[in-house]
Design a protein around this motif. Structure first.
Motif, PDB file in Angstrom:
ATOM      1  N   VAL A  99       0.999  -1.269   0.238  1.00  0.00           N
ATOM      2  CA  VAL A  99      -0.015   0.040   0.023  1.00  0.00           C
ATOM      3  C   VAL A  99       0.871   1.528   0.099  1.00  0.00           C
ATOM      4  O   VAL A  99       0.687   2.120  -0.653  1.00  0.00           O
ATOM      5  CB  VAL A  99      -0.970  -0.022   1.136  1.00  0.00           C
ATOM      6  N   THR A 100       1.778   1.094   1.054  1.00  0.00           N
ATOM      7  CA  THR A 100       2.909   2.228   0.849  1.00  0.00           C
ATOM      8  C   THR A 100       3.478   2.855  -0.267  1.00  0.00           C
ATOM      9  O   THR A 100       3.502   3.693  -0.801  1.00  0.00           O
ATOM     10  CB  THR A 100       3.835   2.411   2.215  1.00  0.00           C
ATOM     11  N   ARG A 101       3.767   1.753  -1.079  1.00  0.00           N
ATOM     12  CA  ARG A 101       4.645   2.163  -2.355  1.00  0.00           C
ATOM     13  C   ARG A 101       3.727   2.423  -3.477  1.00  0.00           C
ATOM     14  O   ARG A 101       4.076   3.325  -4.147  1.00  0.00           O
ATOM     15  CB  ARG A 101       5.281   0.849  -2.896  1.00  0.00           C
ATOM     16  N   ALA A 102       2.405   2.065  -3.562  1.00  0.00           N
ATOM     17  CA  ALA A 102       1.530   2.321  -4.548  1.00  0.00           C
ATOM     18  C   ALA A 102       0.895   3.766  -4.255  1.00  0.00           C
ATOM     19  O   ALA A 102       1.008   4.572  -4.930  1.00  0.00           O
ATOM     20  CB  ALA A 102       0.159   1.412  -4.310  1.00  0.00           C
ATOM     21  N   VAL A 103       0.818   4.083  -3.018  1.00  0.00           N
ATOM     22  CA  VAL A 103       0.349   5.560  -2.805  1.00  0.00           C
ATOM     23  C   VAL A 103       1.555   6.323  -2.939  1.00  0.00           C
ATOM     24  O   VAL A 103       1.543   7.611  -3.633  1.00  0.00           O
ATOM     25  CB  VAL A 103      -0.184   5.588  -1.173  1.00  0.00           C
ATOM     26  N   LEU A 104       2.805   6.217  -2.463  1.00  0.00           N
ATOM     27  CA  LEU A 104       4.035   7.139  -2.784  1.00  0.00           C
ATOM     28  C   LEU A 104       4.309   7.136  -4.158  1.00  0.00           C
ATOM     29  O   LEU A 104       4.471   8.310  -4.591  1.00  0.00           O
ATOM     30  CB  LEU A 104       5.195   6.602  -1.938  1.00  0.00           C
ATOM     31  N   ALA A 105       4.087   6.370  -4.912  1.00  0.00           N
ATOM     32  CA  ALA A 105       4.136   6.588  -6.640  1.00  0.00           C
ATOM     33  C   ALA A 105       3.120   7.094  -7.124  1.00  0.00           C
ATOM     34  O   ALA A 105       3.204   8.014  -7.831  1.00  0.00           O
ATOM     35  CB  ALA A 105       4.217   4.910  -6.903  1.00  0.00           C
ATOM     36  N   THR A 129      -4.985   5.649   0.724  1.00  0.00           N
ATOM     37  CA  THR A 129      -4.257   7.115   0.564  1.00  0.00           C
ATOM     38  C   THR A 129      -4.373   7.894   1.745  1.00  0.00           C
ATOM     39  O   THR A 129      -3.159   8.419   2.030  1.00  0.00           O
ATOM     40  CB  THR A 129      -5.032   7.795  -0.607  1.00  0.00           C
ATOM     41  N   GLY A 130      -5.302   7.777   2.425  1.00  0.00           N
ATOM     42  CA  GLY A 130      -5.349   8.592   3.584  1.00  0.00           C
ATOM     43  C   GLY A 130      -4.387   8.199   4.727  1.00  0.00           C
ATOM     44  O   GLY A 130      -3.773   8.978   5.479  1.00  0.00           O
TER      45      GLY A 130
END
Length: 146
Positions: free
Chosen positions: A40-46, A106-107
């Motif tokens: 999740v972190t990688r997807a949102v940061l991207a 995202t939040g």
């Protein structure tokens, strides 16, 4: 004319490691595993990396743990950033999830990013982005009356 130096509060080193960031996101997002939190972190940061440009991009990358900064800066910013809701919908499409799950993810990640960025840099980032991002970063979105 040379660029003005960034305010001191935007030059501080990250105050957590990538593992600590993942643990915070895992806890705050109630993710069952560290692996899920990392995905999740990688997807949102991207996704965020496709939206933020300029000096704010450089300053934010400097505040993130090194691994998070690499994920964030690996993406090329869009010529025309999406609205906050547009970014959430794009994330849902890219990850194969629902908009509701993408909004939660995202939040959760952006609240941790807001902590690392600090209030002054976050103000600058929000001023650069289209409407809808303040809520994603855990802030109220104030709209000026006409």
């Amino acid at each position: 004319m040379p660029p003005l130096p960034l305010p001191a509060q935007d030059q501080a080193a990250p105050d957590m490691t990538f593992d600590q960031l993942l643990e915070r996101i895992r806890y705050d997002g109630a993710y069952p595993t560290r692996e899920h939190a990392e995905e999740v972190t990688r997807a949102v940061l991207a996704a965020l990396g496709r939206q933020v440009a300029g000096d704010e991009r450089v300053a934010l990358a400097a505040r993130l743990p090194a691994e998070a900064a690499r994920v964030f800066t690996a993406e090329i910013p869009e010529a025309q950033p999406l609205t906050g809701w547009g970014m959430v919908k794009d994330l849902a499409t890219r990850t194969g999830g629902t908009p509701a799950i993408a909004r939660w993810d995202t939040g959760t990640v952006l609240a941790a990013v807001a902590h690392l960025a600090g209030p002054h840099l976050l103000d600058r980032i929000l001023a650069q982005l289209p409407p809808g991002y303040a809520l994603l970063f855990g802030r109220a979105e104030l709209i000026q009356a006409a």
